[in-house]
Design a protein around this motif. Structure first.
Motif, PDB file in Angstrom:
ATOM      1  N   MET A   1       8.574 -47.920  53.537  1.00 33.10           N
ATOM      2  CA  MET A   1       7.356 -48.565  54.020  1.00 33.10           C
ATOM      3  C   MET A   1       6.248 -48.388  52.985  1.00 33.10           C
ATOM      4  O   MET A   1       6.037 -47.285  52.466  1.00 33.10           O
ATOM      5  N   ARG A   2       5.548 -49.468  52.702  1.00 31.46           N
ATOM      6  CA  ARG A   2       4.465 -49.432  51.707  1.00 31.46           C
ATOM      7  C   ARG A   2       3.123 -49.426  52.422  1.00 31.46           C
ATOM      8  O   ARG A   2       2.780 -50.378  53.112  1.00 31.46           O
ATOM      9  N   LEU A   3       2.374 -48.353  52.228  1.00 35.14           N
ATOM     10  CA  LEU A   3       1.106 -48.174  52.910  1.00 35.14           C
ATOM     11  C   LEU A   3      -0.042 -48.165  51.910  1.00 35.14           C
ATOM     12  O   LEU A   3       0.017 -47.494  50.882  1.00 35.14           O
ATOM     13  N   LEU A   4      -1.104 -48.884  52.265  1.00 32.98           N
ATOM     14  CA  LEU A   4      -2.359 -48.824  51.527  1.00 32.98           C
ATOM     15  C   LEU A   4      -3.407 -48.206  52.435  1.00 32.98           C
ATOM     16  O   LEU A   4      -3.601 -48.654  53.568  1.00 32.98           O
ATOM     17  N   VAL A   5      -4.085 -47.167  51.970  1.00 32.35           N
ATOM     18  CA  VAL A   5      -5.168 -46.547  52.722  1.00 32.35           C
ATOM     19  C   VAL A   5      -6.463 -46.805  51.969  1.00 32.35           C
ATOM     20  O   VAL A   5      -6.600 -46.431  50.799  1.00 32.35           O
ATOM     21  N   LEU A   6      -7.392 -47.473  52.639  1.00 36.00           N
ATOM     22  CA  LEU A   6      -8.709 -47.699  52.053  1.00 36.00           C
ATOM     23  C   LEU A   6      -9.558 -46.473  52.365  1.00 36.00           C
ATOM     24  O   LEU A   6      -9.967 -46.256  53.502  1.00 36.00           O
ATOM     25  N   GLY A   7      -9.783 -45.675  51.361  1.00 35.89           N
ATOM     26  CA  GLY A   7     -10.348 -44.335  51.527  1.00 35.89           C
ATOM     27  C   GLY A   7      -9.262 -43.352  51.130  1.00 35.89           C
ATOM     28  O   GLY A   7      -8.814 -43.338  49.996  1.00 35.89           O
ATOM     29  N   GLY A   8      -8.854 -42.521  52.073  1.00 36.62           N
ATOM     30  CA  GLY A   8      -7.669 -41.701  51.842  1.00 36.62           C
ATOM     31  C   GLY A   8      -7.912 -40.281  51.390  1.00 36.62           C
ATOM     32  O   GLY A   8      -6.946 -39.524  51.235  1.00 36.62           O
ATOM     33  N   THR A   9      -9.172 -39.894  51.162  1.00 35.54           N
ATOM     34  CA  THR A   9      -9.429 -38.517  50.743  1.00 35.54           C
ATOM     35  C   THR A   9     -10.349 -37.776  51.710  1.00 35.54           C
ATOM     36  O   THR A   9     -10.657 -36.604  51.493  1.00 35.54           O
ATOM     37  N   GLY A  10     -10.811 -38.436  52.758  1.00 37.82           N
ATOM     38  CA  GLY A  10     -11.644 -37.777  53.755  1.00 37.82           C
ATOM     39  C   GLY A  10     -10.803 -37.207  54.880  1.00 37.82           C
ATOM     40  O   GLY A  10      -9.579 -37.028  54.754  1.00 37.82           O
ATOM     41  N   PHE A  11     -11.436 -36.939  56.004  1.00 42.71           N
ATOM     42  CA  PHE A  11     -10.791 -36.271  57.124  1.00 42.71           C
ATOM     43  C   PHE A  11      -9.654 -37.102  57.711  1.00 42.71           C
ATOM     44  O   PHE A  11      -8.481 -36.721  57.644  1.00 42.71           O
ATOM     45  N   VAL A  12      -9.985 -38.275  58.239  1.00 40.91           N
ATOM     46  CA  VAL A  12      -8.971 -39.108  58.880  1.00 40.91           C
ATOM     47  C   VAL A  12      -8.058 -39.750  57.845  1.00 40.91           C
ATOM     48  O   VAL A  12      -6.826 -39.734  57.980  1.00 40.91           O
ATOM     49  N   GLY A  13      -8.648 -40.319  56.787  1.00 37.57           N
ATOM     50  CA  GLY A  13      -7.824 -40.948  55.764  1.00 37.57           C
ATOM     51  C   GLY A  13      -6.864 -39.967  55.121  1.00 37.57           C
ATOM     52  O   GLY A  13      -5.698 -40.296  54.839  1.00 37.57           O
ATOM     53  N   GLY A  14      -7.316 -38.751  54.883  1.00 39.21           N
ATOM     54  CA  GLY A  14      -6.441 -37.734  54.301  1.00 39.21           C
ATOM     55  C   GLY A  14      -5.280 -37.391  55.210  1.00 39.21           C
ATOM     56  O   GLY A  14      -4.145 -37.183  54.752  1.00 39.21           O
ATOM     57  N   ALA A  15      -5.540 -37.341  56.522  1.00 43.36           N
ATOM     58  CA  ALA A  15      -4.464 -37.051  57.469  1.00 43.36           C
ATOM     59  C   ALA A  15      -3.452 -38.192  57.508  1.00 43.36           C
ATOM     60  O   ALA A  15      -2.242 -37.961  57.639  1.00 43.36           O
ATOM     61  N   VAL A  16      -3.930 -39.426  57.405  1.00 37.02           N
ATOM     62  CA  VAL A  16      -3.027 -40.584  57.379  1.00 37.02           C
ATOM     63  C   VAL A  16      -2.141 -40.519  56.136  1.00 37.02           C
ATOM     64  O   VAL A  16      -0.919 -40.730  56.207  1.00 37.02           O
ATOM     65  N   VAL A  17      -2.737 -40.225  54.992  1.00 41.61           N
ATOM     66  CA  VAL A  17      -1.963 -40.114  53.753  1.00 41.61           C
ATOM     67  C   VAL A  17      -0.922 -39.009  53.871  1.00 41.61           C
ATOM     68  O   VAL A  17       0.254 -39.184  53.513  1.00 41.61           O
ATOM     69  N   THR A  18      -1.320 -37.856  54.365  1.00 38.07           N
ATOM     70  CA  THR A  18      -0.397 -36.726  54.504  1.00 38.07           C
ATOM     71  C   THR A  18       0.774 -37.078  55.408  1.00 38.07           C
ATOM     72  O   THR A  18       1.930 -36.758  55.102  1.00 38.07           O
TER      73      THR A  18
END
Length: 334
Positions: A1-18
């Motif tokens: 699965m290919r995911l793009l996260v707009l942001g990705g280093t804050g609280f919620v975005g970081g959790a999504v990336v992890t």
């Protein structure tokens, strides 16, 4: 699965990336590159969606889904969505329960009215930014847009500092002003459960709005603070105090005493929203004791609450020690 996260280093975005990395997905983040780091193997694209041609680095990619945590002006969501509409199957926008128009009755679900906000607005307060962002995402992606209306978000990485404030306060020990009643129901979501649910539903192609937050009473103020005492190992003594004298002293719920919103308060709805739709769509919430323990473990590693990624700093939360001492002396004399 290919995911793009707009942001990705804050609280919620970081959790999504992890969570996506844990699933062995191919993960790309798009941000200005000014804040935080990303796990090994995550591809980082740099750009500023508020700048002219700031989305240019997205032009060559294709992804299965995108998660957008933007809380700025709604135009930023619309611009990003239009740039991606032909190259992404599904758009998940992490919104907020703050979008609902007041007054909001207890138990209100996703059918409740939201504030009137324009999808192309260049500025606004938090509720209008999030509501406008929702409309921008739907305007472009239609039923391919998933609107994740989170509530109080806790867990490792929290950049507001609500649960961290309680943990640090309890760790200092001594008499702790505990806002009653002890059995007051608390409604929140662990950021990791929020991330997992968002990815699961986006992969399944689910669209529409969901209140993604635990059931009211998933824990209580008493259980939460008792867990904080247990994990910190401190000698803290919780001095339970009725809401009336706390409020009479000018203490502001939610800000001065984080997480706490007493019965009958005008913002009690923050912890009494309807969640049947999200639970029917697979939401599960881990025990509060696990969230508290993992947040304390994270705090011990990092030392302090991190700055918010890409956004202006918020006023610090938590009651001033002198005000707490005065309340304790008045209502719990030695």
């Amino acid at each position: 699965m290919r995911l793009l996260v707009l942001g990705g280093t804050g609280f919620v975005g970081g959790a999504v990336v992890t969570e996506a990395v844990r699933r062995n997905w191919s993960v790309t983040v798009f941000n200005r590159g000014l804040h935080g780091a990303v796990p090994e193997g995550v591809h980082r694209l740099r750009g500023d969606r508020t700048a002219r041609d700031g989305l240019a680095t997205l032009s060559g990619g294709e992804w299965d889904l995108v998660v957008d945590t933007w809380d700025g002006a709604p135009r930023g969501v619309g611009d990003a969505a239009r740039a991606l509409v032909d190259r992404v199957r599904h758009y998940a926008y992490v919104s907020s329960g703050s979008v609902y128009a007041h007054p909001l009755p207890p138990g209100a679900g996703e059918e409740a009215p939201v504030v009137d906000a324009a999808p192309d607005a260049d500025d606004g307060d938090y509720p209008h930014n999030k509501a406008g962002g929702e409309r921008a995402a739907v305007q472009v992606f239609g039923d391919r847009a998933l609107l994740v209306r989170a509530g109080l978000i806790l867990g490792p990485g929290e950049d507001i500092g609500r649960l961290p404030w309680w943990l640090h306060r309890v760790a200092r020990g001594g008499d702790v002003l505990a806002p009653g009643p002890a059995d007051l129901p608390v409604q929140y979501v662990d950021v990791r459960d929020l991330a997992a649910w968002t990815l699961d539903r986006a992969v399944a192609g689910v669209g529409g709005a969901f209140n993604v937050i635990s059931r009211t009473g998933h824990t209580t103020m008493g259980e939460l603070l008792a867990a904080a005492v247990a994990v910190t190992g401190s000698d803290a003594r919780l001095r339970w105090t009725d809401p009336e004298p706390i409020l009479a002293a000018g203490v502001v719920p939610w800000n001065d005493l984080p997480i706490w919103v007493p019965p009958g308060h005008e913002y009690r709805w923050l912890q009494e929203r309807g969640v049947d739709k999200a639970y029917a769509a697979g939401l599960t919430c881990r025990p509060a004791a696990e969230t508290v323990a993992d947040t304390w473990g994270w705090l011990r590693r990092v030392g302090s609450v991190p700055p918010r990624a890409g956004r202006p700093a918020r006023v610090p939360v938590g009651l001033d020690p002198e005000r707490e001492a005065a309340l304790l002396a008045a209502h719990h004399p030695a």
